[in-house]
Design a protein around this motif. Structure first.
Motif, mmCIF file in Angstrom:
data_model
loop_
_atom_site.group_PDB
_atom_site.id
_atom_site.type_symbol
_atom_site.label_atom_id
_atom_site.label_comp_id
_atom_site.label_asym_id
_atom_site.label_seq_id
_atom_site.Cartn_x
_atom_site.Cartn_y
_atom_site.Cartn_z
ATOM 1 N N HIS A 231 0.674 -1.268 -0.029
ATOM 2 C CA HIS A 231 0.057 -0.123 0.331
ATOM 3 C C HIS A 231 0.943 1.276 -0.088
ATOM 4 O O HIS A 231 0.557 2.152 -0.572
ATOM 5 C CB HIS A 231 -0.923 -0.094 1.133
ATOM 6 N N TRP A 232 1.750 1.295 0.681
ATOM 7 C CA TRP A 232 2.698 2.352 0.737
ATOM 8 C C TRP A 232 3.449 2.615 -0.852
ATOM 9 O O TRP A 232 3.494 3.885 -1.045
ATOM 10 C CB TRP A 232 4.045 2.360 1.842
ATOM 11 N N SER A 233 3.542 1.765 -1.406
ATOM 12 C CA SER A 233 4.318 1.992 -2.688
ATOM 13 C C SER A 233 3.443 2.643 -3.604
ATOM 14 O O SER A 233 3.855 2.956 -4.590
ATOM 15 C CB SER A 233 4.704 0.549 -3.103
ATOM 16 N N VAL A 234 2.023 2.447 -3.445
ATOM 17 C CA VAL A 234 0.829 2.926 -4.520
ATOM 18 C C VAL A 234 0.269 4.033 -4.073
ATOM 19 O O VAL A 234 -0.504 4.561 -4.622
ATOM 20 C CB VAL A 234 0.142 1.910 -4.945
ATOM 21 N N HIS A 235 1.015 4.591 -2.770
ATOM 22 C CA HIS A 235 0.360 6.109 -2.563
ATOM 23 C C HIS A 235 1.124 6.955 -3.353
ATOM 24 O O HIS A 235 2.182 6.928 -3.899
ATOM 25 C CB HIS A 235 0.620 6.402 -1.088
ATOM 26 N N SER A 236 0.377 8.230 -3.488
ATOM 27 C CA SER A 236 1.096 9.387 -3.993
ATOM 28 C C SER A 236 0.457 10.532 -3.535
ATOM 29 O O SER A 236 -0.894 11.051 -3.753
ATOM 30 C CB SER A 236 0.649 9.302 -5.762
ATOM 31 N N GLY A 237 1.398 11.443 -2.837
ATOM 32 C CA GLY A 237 0.975 12.727 -2.359
ATOM 33 C C GLY A 237 0.311 12.560 -0.887
ATOM 34 O O GLY A 237 -0.851 11.965 -0.481
ATOM 35 N N LEU A 238 0.847 13.400 0.192
ATOM 36 C CA LEU A 238 0.296 13.749 1.357
ATOM 37 C C LEU A 238 0.282 15.031 1.709
ATOM 38 O O LEU A 238 0.951 15.873 1.227
ATOM 39 C CB LEU A 238 1.627 12.932 2.367
ATOM 40 N N GLU A 239 -0.749 15.353 2.556
ATOM 41 C CA GLU A 239 -0.912 16.423 3.150
ATOM 42 C C GLU A 239 -0.592 16.322 4.771
ATOM 43 O O GLU A 239 -1.181 15.447 5.357
ATOM 44 C CB GLU A 239 -2.499 17.148 3.174
ATOM 45 N N VAL A 240 0.258 17.013 5.381
ATOM 46 C CA VAL A 240 0.817 16.906 6.782
ATOM 47 C C VAL A 240 0.754 18.216 7.510
ATOM 48 O O VAL A 240 1.202 19.215 7.119
ATOM 49 C CB VAL A 240 1.950 16.288 6.563
ATOM 50 N N VAL A 241 0.159 18.026 8.944
ATOM 51 C CA VAL A 241 0.172 18.994 9.867
ATOM 52 C C VAL A 241 1.532 18.614 10.568
ATOM 53 O O VAL A 241 1.402 17.702 11.167
ATOM 54 C CB VAL A 241 -0.912 19.153 10.489
ATOM 55 N N LEU A 242 2.393 19.580 10.563
ATOM 56 C CA LEU A 242 3.723 19.221 11.209
ATOM 57 C C LEU A 242 3.459 19.688 12.720
ATOM 58 O O LEU A 242 2.717 20.323 13.158
ATOM 59 C CB LEU A 242 4.889 20.059 10.737
ATOM 60 N N PRO A 243 4.162 18.924 13.639
ATOM 61 C CA PRO A 243 4.167 19.240 15.043
ATOM 62 C C PRO A 243 4.128 20.781 15.429
ATOM 63 O O PRO A 243 3.784 21.227 16.547
ATOM 64 C CB PRO A 243 5.494 18.500 15.869
ATOM 65 N N THR A 244 4.645 21.454 14.680
ATOM 66 C CA THR A 244 4.779 22.864 14.743
ATOM 67 C C THR A 244 3.295 23.588 14.522
ATOM 68 O O THR A 244 3.270 24.853 14.814
ATOM 69 C CB THR A 244 5.846 23.538 14.262
ATOM 70 N N GLY A 245 2.571 22.966 13.698
ATOM 71 C CA GLY A 245 1.449 23.350 13.364
ATOM 72 C C GLY A 245 1.159 23.892 11.738
ATOM 73 O O GLY A 245 0.264 24.207 11.361
ATOM 74 N N GLU A 246 2.517 23.998 11.121
ATOM 75 C CA GLU A 246 2.559 24.290 9.746
ATOM 76 C C GLU A 246 1.889 23.026 8.940
ATOM 77 O O GLU A 246 1.903 21.894 9.357
ATOM 78 C CB GLU A 246 4.092 24.305 9.464
ATOM 79 N N VAL A 247 1.368 23.440 7.825
ATOM 80 C CA VAL A 247 0.827 22.577 6.916
ATOM 81 C C VAL A 247 1.503 22.432 5.608
ATOM 82 O O VAL A 247 2.081 23.328 5.112
ATOM 83 C CB VAL A 247 -0.505 22.920 6.534
ATOM 84 N N LEU A 248 2.064 21.097 5.082
ATOM 85 C CA LEU A 248 2.872 21.076 4.073
ATOM 86 C C LEU A 248 2.136 19.889 3.111
ATOM 87 O O LEU A 248 1.466 19.177 3.434
ATOM 88 C CB LEU A 248 4.155 20.695 4.139
ATOM 89 N N ARG A 249 2.418 19.973 1.710
ATOM 90 C CA ARG A 249 1.822 18.729 1.038
ATOM 91 C C ARG A 249 3.330 18.524 0.264
ATOM 92 O O ARG A 249 4.006 19.116 -0.203
ATOM 93 C CB ARG A 249 1.113 19.311 -0.183
ATOM 94 N N THR A 250 3.242 17.213 -0.039
ATOM 95 C CA THR A 250 4.398 16.635 -0.498
ATOM 96 C C THR A 250 4.524 16.148 -1.928
ATOM 97 O O THR A 250 3.306 16.278 -2.566
ATOM 98 C CB THR A 250 4.868 15.270 0.391
ATOM 99 N N GLY A 251 5.435 16.039 -2.898
ATOM 100 C CA GLY A 251 5.462 15.696 -3.735
ATOM 101 C C GLY A 251 4.950 16.632 -4.724
ATOM 102 O O GLY A 251 5.212 17.999 -4.717
ATOM 103 N N MET A 252 4.245 16.364 -5.929
ATOM 104 C CA MET A 252 3.545 17.430 -6.910
ATOM 105 C C MET A 252 2.559 18.398 -5.955
ATOM 106 O O MET A 252 2.343 19.388 -6.694
ATOM 107 C CB MET A 252 2.961 16.874 -8.025
ATOM 108 N N GLY A 253 2.141 17.956 -4.826
ATOM 109 C CA GLY A 253 1.236 18.965 -4.190
ATOM 110 C C GLY A 253 1.845 20.280 -3.682
ATOM 111 O O GLY A 253 1.137 20.960 -3.265
ATOM 112 N N ALA A 254 3.082 20.186 -3.576
ATOM 113 C CA ALA A 254 3.848 21.458 -3.038
ATOM 114 C C ALA A 254 3.768 22.475 -4.427
ATOM 115 O O ALA A 254 4.038 23.656 -4.090
ATOM 116 C CB ALA A 254 5.372 21.089 -2.802
ATOM 117 N N LEU A 255 3.275 22.172 -5.453
ATOM 118 C CA LEU A 255 3.081 22.900 -6.653
ATOM 119 C C LEU A 255 1.644 23.558 -6.523
ATOM 120 O O LEU A 255 0.619 22.821 -6.754
ATOM 121 C CB LEU A 255 3.273 22.350 -8.032
ATOM 122 N N PRO A 256 1.459 24.871 -6.407
ATOM 123 C CA PRO A 256 0.168 25.445 -6.396
ATOM 124 C C PRO A 256 -0.536 25.078 -7.467
ATOM 125 O O PRO A 256 -0.219 25.273 -8.664
ATOM 126 C CB PRO A 256 0.468 26.984 -6.267
#
Length: 606
Positions: A231-256
Motif C-alpha cells: 500500500h505504501w508503494s502505491v500512495h502518491s501525495g500527502l498533506e501533513v500538519v507538522l508538530p509545529t502546526g505548519e501544513v505542507l503537501r508533499t510531492g507534486m502537491g507542493a506546486l500550487p
C-alpha cells in the motif's frame, strides 16, 4: 457472567463512517455473536488509577486547559476519558485504549479524545498541545489490532481521532485510476463508493479485514493481496500538519494548482514522504492512492502440502514464480492450524489440555475438513482473460506438484462458508470480514503479531519457523504461522492468540514475542511492523553503526517537534524531553508505559 440476551446490530456505513456495508451485515452479526459466545468477561474491570493525566502537568491544570481546547474545537468534540475501559470487537471498538491489552488494561490509556473536523482544527489542537506540552496520539480509525489498536504509547496522551469527522473521499479519478482520501475512509467505504459510481473498471486493494483506514494502513506500511498489495508503494501525495502546526503537501502537491498530485509521487527535490510513514513526525490529513485496473478476469486457486518439512522446498519453488509474476499477488502459505481456527470455534472444542495442541489432533481435525489432511495451505490468485490465466496456472501446477503429496483443491468441491471464498474476495479487491474469526480460539480472544522480514528462501523460512516453534513450545502457546510472499521478500506473520483477562497468558505471550524478536535479530531478520509495547525493543535491533539510524531519527524528531508533543515513543522514537527517563518498555514481565517524568520547563510550575 452470562452472555447478553441480545446483541445490538452492528452499525452500517449509512449510519457511521466506521460501519459495515449492508452486504456484510449478516456476516458481521454472526462474527459478533461468535465472539460473545467465547467471552467470559463482559464488564470492564473498575478503574483503580482514575483519569490518566499526562506527566508534566498537574491534574487540576490539565482539566483547566482541556476547557481551552473545548473552546477552540467545540464542547462536543472533546471528551474526557473518565469512563469504564470497555472492550468491544473489531467493528465496535474503543478509541481510548487497546481492547486487546497485553499489559495491564490501565497502562496504554488516553486522558481524553478530541475530534477535529478539518485541517484547521488539527492545527488548533497541535498549537494547544505545544502551549501546554501535552502529548498527542493521532489515530485514523483505531483498528490497528495486533499492533496496539487505538492505544497511545504514552499513558495520558490526548488521542486525536481523525476518522470520526474527517472521513471524506475527496476525489476519485476514473481516467488516471487514483483517489484522494481523508483518514476516516475505510476500505469498506472506498469499495462501496466505487460500486455506487459504477466504476467497475477500477479495483481497490484491501487487507484481510476491510474496516481499517486506507490512509492509516498505508502509513503503517500494511499490505493487501492484489498486485497493488504494497500500500505504501502505491500512495502518491500527502498533506501533513507538522508538530509545529505548519501544513505542507508533499510531492507534486507542493506546486500550487498541481494537477498531478495523485499521479506522480516524487515532485522535485528530496522525497520527504517516507519520514511520515511509521513515525511521529507529522499528522497526515490527506493521502492519494493508485487504484488497480480491472484485469478482465480472475481465478483463485488453492494447494495443500502434507508435511512440515515441505516448507523449505516449497519456498524454493515459490521464489522464481513470484519474482517472475507467474504468482501475481502476495502469496499466502498458511499452517493448517489457522484453517481450523478461522472457523471461529474455541480451542476447547478440540483440546482441553495444557500446552500446545498436539499435532495428531490437528491432523485428525484436518481430515474432517474439505481440504483433507495437510500441514500447509497455499492461497493464490491468477488474473487476466481465461487463456492468460490458463498458461500461468499450468506453470504453477507443474511446479507445485514437484512436492510429493501436493494436491490442488477444486473450488467447486468447497462449501460456500469455506475460508477459501473469503480469500477469493480479498484477492479480487473486495473487502471481507472472515479473517477475524480465529481470535475466538481463546476466551476474550486477543492477538499480537510477530512480523519479521526474510529472503524467499527455504533455509530462511525454516530458520524462522524453527525459532517460532521453539519459543511457542516453551511458552505453551499454539503456533499459527503464515508466510506472505512479496516480490523479493517474505513476511512471516505469527499471530499469538491469548486471553486478555488472563495475566499469566498475557505475560507468556509477551515473553514469547520478545524472545522471538531477539532470536530473529541475531539471525539477521528484523520486524517490519510491531505492537506499541515492543517498539523500543524492535527499534533497538536496528542498531548498525552505533545506532546511527536512531540518532538520525532523533535529530529529525527534535527539529520537527521541538516540544516533543506528537506521539512520543512511537516506533521507538523519543523526543529529547523524554529521553533518558525510563520511558522505554523493556523485557521485564508486566512492564509499564510510564517513565520518570519529563524534562522540566517553565510549565512545570503550573
Amino acid at each position: 457472567m452470562s452472555i447478553p440476551n441480545t446483541l445490538s446490530q452492528t452499525p452500517t456505513l449509512s449510519e457511521k463512517h466506521s460501519g459495515i456495508p449492508e452486504r456484510l451485515l449478516d456476516k458481521a452479526q454472526k462474527a459478533k455473536s461468535l465472539i460473545y459466545e467465547t467471552r467470559t468477561q463482559f464488564e470492564a474491570p473498575s478503574r483503580q488509577r482514575g483519569v490518566a493525566i499526562p506527566q508534566g502537568i498537574s491534574k487540576v491544570k490539565f482539566f483547566e486547559v482541556l476547557n481551552e481546547l473545548r473552546y477552540e474545537i467545540g464542547e462536543e468534540w472533546v471528551e474526557l476519558n473518565d469512563k469504564e475501559l470497555k472492550g468491544g470487537w473489531y467493528m465496535e471498538h474503543p478509541n481510548t485504549h487497546d481492547m486487546m491489552n497485553i499489559l495491564d488494561a490501565e497502562e496504554l490509556v488516553a486522558s481524553a479524545v478530541v475530534y477535529p473536523g478539518d485541517v484547521e482544527d488539527v492545527q488548533k489542537i497541535v498549537g494547544w498541545a505545544n502551549t501546554w506540552r501535552i502529548p498527542l496520539f493521532p489515530i485514523s480509525m483505531g483498528r490497528n489490532f495486533g499492533y496496539g489498536g487505538a492505544a497511545p504509547r504514552v499513558r495520558g496522551s490526548v488521542t486525536v481521532d481523525l476518522g470520526k469527522r474527517m472521513n471524506k473521499i475527496l476525489s476519485i479519478d476514473p481516467d488516471d485510476y487514483t483517489c484522494l482520501v481523508e483518514p476516516g475512509v475505510s476500505y469498506y467505504a472506498l469499495y462501496e463508493e466505487l460500486k455506487k459510481r459504477g466504476y467497475d473498471h477500477m479495483w481497490i486493494d484491501t487487507p484481510d479485514l476491510g474496516g481499517g483506514s486506507v490512509l492509516g494502513n498505508a502509513l503503517d506500511r500494511g499490505v493487501g493481496y492484489t498486485p497493488y498489495g504494497d500500500h505504501w508503494s502505491v500512495h502518491s501525495g500527502l498533506e501533513v500538519v507538522l508538530p509545529t502546526g505548519e501544513v505542507l503537501r508533499t510531492g507534486m502537491g507542493a506546486l500550487p494548482g498541481s494537477n498531478t498530485w495523485q499521479t506522480f509521487p516524487y515532485g522535485f527535490g528530496p522525497y520527504s514522504d517516507g519520514i511520515f510513514s511509521q513515525s511521529n513526525f507529522g499528522i497526515v490529513t490527506k493521502m492519494g492512492m493508485a487504484l488497480m485496473p480491472n484485469p478482465g478476469g480472475y481465478e483463485s486457486f488453492m494447494y495443500t502440502f502434507p508435511k512440515e518439512e515441505d516448507l523449505a522446498p516449497l519456498m524454493e519453488i515459490i521464489r522464481p514464480l513470484r519474482i517472475s509474476n507467474i504468482l501475481e499477488n502476495v502469496a499466502q502459505l498458511r499452517h493448517c492450524l489457522q484453517t481450523i481456527a478461522v472457523r471461529g470455534q474455541p480451542r476447547s472444542k478440540y483440546f482441553s489440555g495444557r500446552g500446545p495442541i498436539p499435532e495428531e489432533i490437528i491432523h485428525e481435525e484436518m481430515k474432517k475438513t474439505p481440504l483433507g489432511d495437510c500441514t500447509w495451505v497455499y492461497y493464490g490468485m491468477s488474473y487476466g482473460p481465461p487463456h492468460i490465466r490458463k498458461y500461468k496456472l499450468d506453470v504453477v501446477h507443474q511446479e507445485f506438484l514437484k512436492i510429493p503429496g501436493a494436491r490442488r483443491i477444486d473450488p467447486s468441491t468447497l462449501p460456500a462458508d469455506e475460508y477459501f471464498w473469503s480469500r477469493d474476495k480479498i484477492a479480487a479487491g473486495i473487502p471481507d470480514l472472515e479473517e477475524l474469526l480465529w481470535v475466538n480460539w481463546m476466551p476474550n480472544g486477543s492477538h499480537i503479531a510477530f512480523s519479521p522480514i526474510a529472503p524467499i528462501r527455504g533455509i530462511d523460512a525454516t530458520k524462522l519457523y524453527s525459532l517460532a516453534r521453539k519459543r511457542h513450545d516453551e511458552a505453551g502457546i499454539d503456533l499459527m504461522p503464515a508466510f506472505c510472499v512479496g516480490l523479493r521478500e517474505m513476511h512471516l506473520i505469527v499471530e499469538i492468540v491469548f486471553d486478555s483477562s488472563d495475566i499469566s497468558m498475557r505475560r507468556k505471550a509477551d515473553r514469547c514475542l520478545r524472545d522471538m524478536i531477539d532470536d530473529a535479530a541475531k539471525l539477521g531478520y528484523g520486524e517490519y511492523r510491531t505492537h506499541l509495547v515492543l517498539m523500543d525493543q524492535v527499534a533497538g535491533t536496528y542498531n548498525w553503526n552505533g545506532n546511527a539510524l536512531m540518532r538520525f531519527n532523533e535529530r529529525l524528531k527534535d527539529a520537527l517537534d521541538p516540544n516533543g508533543i506528537l506521539a512520543p515513543g512511537r516506533c521507538g522514537i523519543w523526543p529529547e524531553r523524554y529521553r533518558g527517563r525510563g520511558w522505554e518498555i523493556g523485557t521485564g514481565e508486566g512492564g509499564g508505559s510510564e517513565g520518570d517524568g519529563v524534562k522540566p520547563d517553565w510549565k512545570e510550575r503550573l
